[in-house]
Design an enzyme around this catalytic site. Structure first.
Site, PDB file in Angstrom:
ATOM      1  N   SER A  63       0.852  -1.192   0.000  1.00  0.00           N
ATOM      2  CA  SER A  63       0.000   0.000   0.000  1.00  0.00           C
ATOM      3  C   SER A  63       0.884   1.237   0.000  1.00  0.00           C
ATOM      4  CB  SER A  63      -0.888   0.028   1.241  1.00  0.00           C
ATOM      5  OG  SER A  63      -1.408   1.349   1.404  1.00  0.00           O
ATOM      6  N   HIS A 112      -1.242  -1.509  -4.234  1.00  0.00           N
ATOM      7  CA  HIS A 112      -2.521  -1.219  -3.568  1.00  0.00           C
ATOM      8  C   HIS A 112      -2.620   0.292  -3.361  1.00  0.00           C
ATOM      9  CE1 HIS A 112      -5.933  -2.301  -0.910  1.00  0.00           C
ATOM     10  NE2 HIS A 112      -5.508  -1.320  -0.117  1.00  0.00           N
ATOM     11  N   ASP A 117      -4.883   3.370  -1.867  1.00  0.00           N
ATOM     12  CA  ASP A 117      -5.929   3.687  -0.899  1.00  0.00           C
ATOM     13  C   ASP A 117      -6.480   5.085  -1.141  1.00  0.00           C
ATOM     14  OD1 ASP A 117      -6.042   1.375   0.905  1.00  0.00           O
ATOM     15  OD2 ASP A 117      -3.946   1.875   1.322  1.00  0.00           O
ATOM     16  N   MET A 145      -9.061   7.915  -0.149  1.00  0.00           N
ATOM     17  CA  MET A 145      -9.835   8.332   1.029  1.00  0.00           C
ATOM     18  C   MET A 145     -10.386   9.733   0.823  1.00  0.00           C
ATOM     19  SD  MET A 145      -7.223   7.129   3.996  1.00  0.00           S
ATOM     20  CE  MET A 145      -6.599   5.448   4.073  1.00  0.00           C
ATOM     21  N   HIS A 157      -8.465   0.632  -3.814  1.00  0.00           N
ATOM     22  CA  HIS A 157      -9.347   0.445  -2.668  1.00  0.00           C
ATOM     23  C   HIS A 157     -10.027   1.787  -2.397  1.00  0.00           C
ATOM     24  CE1 HIS A 157      -9.437  -0.371   2.004  1.00  0.00           C
ATOM     25  NE2 HIS A 157     -10.648  -0.232   1.496  1.00  0.00           N
ATOM     26  N   MET A 161     -12.241   4.188  -0.471  1.00  0.00           N
ATOM     27  CA  MET A 161     -12.868   4.496   0.826  1.00  0.00           C
ATOM     28  C   MET A 161     -13.550   5.844   0.663  1.00  0.00           C
ATOM     29  SD  MET A 161      -9.698   3.134   3.142  1.00  0.00           S
ATOM     30  CE  MET A 161      -8.600   3.139   1.728  1.00  0.00           C
ATOM     31  N   MET A 163     -11.232  -6.050   6.009  1.00  0.00           N
ATOM     32  CA  MET A 163     -10.394  -5.069   6.714  1.00  0.00           C
ATOM     33  C   MET A 163      -9.980  -5.634   8.070  1.00  0.00           C
ATOM     34  SD  MET A 163      -9.993  -2.490   4.697  1.00  0.00           S
ATOM     35  CE  MET A 163      -8.983  -1.580   5.886  1.00  0.00           C
ATOM     36  N   GLY A 223      -8.811   4.149   7.167  1.00  0.00           N
ATOM     37  CA  GLY A 223      -8.565   5.581   7.299  1.00  0.00           C
ATOM     38  C   GLY A 223      -7.109   5.918   7.529  1.00  0.00           C
ATOM     39  N   PHE A 224      -6.387   5.013   8.174  1.00  0.00           N
ATOM     40  CA  PHE A 224      -5.003   5.316   8.523  1.00  0.00           C
ATOM     41  C   PHE A 224      -4.137   4.056   8.424  1.00  0.00           C
ATOM     42  CE2 PHE A 224      -7.811   8.160  10.794  1.00  0.00           C
ATOM     43  CZ  PHE A 224      -7.298   9.401  10.446  1.00  0.00           C
ATOM     44  N   GLY A 225      -2.876   4.270   8.091  1.00  0.00           N
ATOM     45  CA  GLY A 225      -1.908   3.189   8.145  1.00  0.00           C
ATOM     46  C   GLY A 225      -1.374   3.026   9.553  1.00  0.00           C
ATOM     47  N   ASP A 254      -6.199  -6.406   4.831  1.00  0.00           N
ATOM     48  CA  ASP A 254      -5.617  -5.065   4.748  1.00  0.00           C
ATOM     49  C   ASP A 254      -5.682  -4.413   6.121  1.00  0.00           C
ATOM     50  OD1 ASP A 254      -4.832  -2.516   3.987  1.00  0.00           O
ATOM     51  OD2 ASP A 254      -6.583  -2.118   2.721  1.00  0.00           O
ATOM     52  N   GLY A 255      -4.501  -4.079   6.651  1.00  0.00           N
ATOM     53  CA  GLY A 255      -4.436  -3.361   7.914  1.00  0.00           C
ATOM     54  C   GLY A 255      -3.610  -4.113   8.943  1.00  0.00           C
ATOM     55  N   GLY A 256      -2.482  -3.542   9.316  1.00  0.00           N
ATOM     56  CA  GLY A 256      -1.640  -4.150  10.343  1.00  0.00           C
ATOM     57  C   GLY A 256      -0.986  -5.447   9.904  1.00  0.00           C
ATOM     58  N   GLY A 311       1.394  -1.864   4.177  1.00  0.00           N
ATOM     59  CA  GLY A 311       1.909  -0.511   3.990  1.00  0.00           C
ATOM     60  C   GLY A 311       3.152  -0.294   4.812  1.00  0.00           C
TER      61      GLY A 311
HETATM   62  C1  DX5 Z   1      -6.234   1.574   5.721  1.00  0.00           C
HETATM   63  C2  DX5 Z   1      -5.756   1.218   4.340  1.00  0.00           C
HETATM   64  C3  DX5 Z   1      -4.616   0.289   4.323  1.00  0.00           C
HETATM   65  C4  DX5 Z   1      -3.393   0.845   4.982  1.00  0.00           C
HETATM   66  C5  DX5 Z   1      -2.606  -0.294   5.522  1.00  0.00           C
HETATM   67  O1  DX5 Z   1      -7.363   2.364   5.606  1.00  0.00           O
HETATM   68  O2  DX5 Z   1      -6.804   0.603   3.598  1.00  0.00           O
HETATM   69  O3  DX5 Z   1      -4.315  -0.165   3.010  1.00  0.00           O
HETATM   70  O4  DX5 Z   1      -2.596   1.589   4.106  1.00  0.00           O
HETATM   71  O5  DX5 Z   1      -1.534   0.217   6.200  1.00  0.00           O
HETATM   72  P1  DX5 Z   1      -0.690  -0.642   7.227  1.00  0.00           P
HETATM   73  O6  DX5 Z   1      -0.157  -1.820   6.471  1.00  0.00           O
HETATM   74  O7  DX5 Z   1       0.351   0.311   7.665  1.00  0.00           O
HETATM   75  O8  DX5 Z   1      -1.631  -1.079   8.321  1.00  0.00           O
HETATM   76 ZN    ZN Z   2      -6.378  -0.457   1.586  1.00  0.00          ZN
END
Ligand code: DX5
Ligand code: ZN
Length: 221
Positions: free
Chosen positions: A14, A39, A41, A43, A72, A74, A143, A148-150, A181-183, A203
């Protein structure tokens, strides 16, 4: 035939976590590191409490890598912008089940634009709505953080949901990617894979590391 057992793992960095001042070099670096998809994102500051980038930036990145673009969205509403993301060079376009009242129509529209449709569910959303759109999609994204945030922590509570979606996909007999996706890093990615995921978005784990190749290899291992 592709089954869960032989489906190759897809690693999708990402770029939300990349250096935005050097995005061309960053996507070329993850391509060289062995990534499969990019990927992206998107937003809107409305569906999620953050603003990232839109179709114009995706279009300007498109000539600089051969990797497929996994977009993706959002954003809400999504429908007025689907054609712009298709035109920008998206290969896959995923919309949230929570983003509007006409999920089925959004997925039909993405297919009609010649792109691969995906459906996304937030951590608090049940799997049941997916049953009624699985025939339309090439990808389901579960998810594993609130979007919303990495750099957020992986939610273990989503592991049974990944397993439930795995069973739903297998029952269709169709080739549908199960993305998380996420963490996601090597450790959480392994647990998501054990639950049935085959496509890993990462990401911070990739772009925050000194050696992208090592992390991509660890996610794939
Ligand atoms: C969150 C995004 C993710 C995000 C993942 O809203 O959809 O794609 O960038 O970031 P990491 O891998 O840092 O959790
Ligand atoms: Zn994403």
């Amino acid at each position: 035939m592709i089954t869960p057992a032989n489906r190759p793992i897809v690693v999708a960095p990402s770029i939300l976590a990349a250096d935005f001042s050097r995005l061309r070099e960053e996507i070329q670096a993850v391509e060289a590191a062995g990534a499969d998809w990019i990927h992206l994102d998107v937003m809107d500051g409305h569906f999620v409490p953050n603003i990232s980038f839109g179709s114009g930036m995706i279009k300007s990145l498109r000539p600089h890598t051969r990797l497929p673009f996994d977009v993706h969205l959002m954003i809400a509403p999504a429908d007025p912008y689907l054609a712009a993301f298709a035109d920008a060079g998206a290969d896959r376009i995923s919309v949230h089940a929570e983003a509007g009242p006409h999920l089925h129509r959004s997925l039909q529209t993405i297919r009609a634009l010649g792109k691969r449709p995906g459906v996304v569910v937030n951590p608090g959303t049940p799997v049941e709505p997916l049953a009624w759109v699985l025939d339309l999609v090439d990808l389901v994204l579960v998810m594993t953080v609130n979007p919303g945030f990495g750099a957020q922590s992986f939610l273990d509570s989503q592991l049974p949901k990944i397993a439930a979606v795995r069973r739903m996909i297998d029952a269709t007999g169709r080739d549908i990617a199960l993305e998380v996706d996420g963490g996601i890093g090597p450790e959480t990615g392994a647990r998501a894979r054990a639950a049935g995921a085959d496509t890993l978005v990462a990401g911070t784990a990739i772009f925050g590391a000194p050696d992208y190749t090592a992390v991509v290899a660890a996610l794939r291992a």
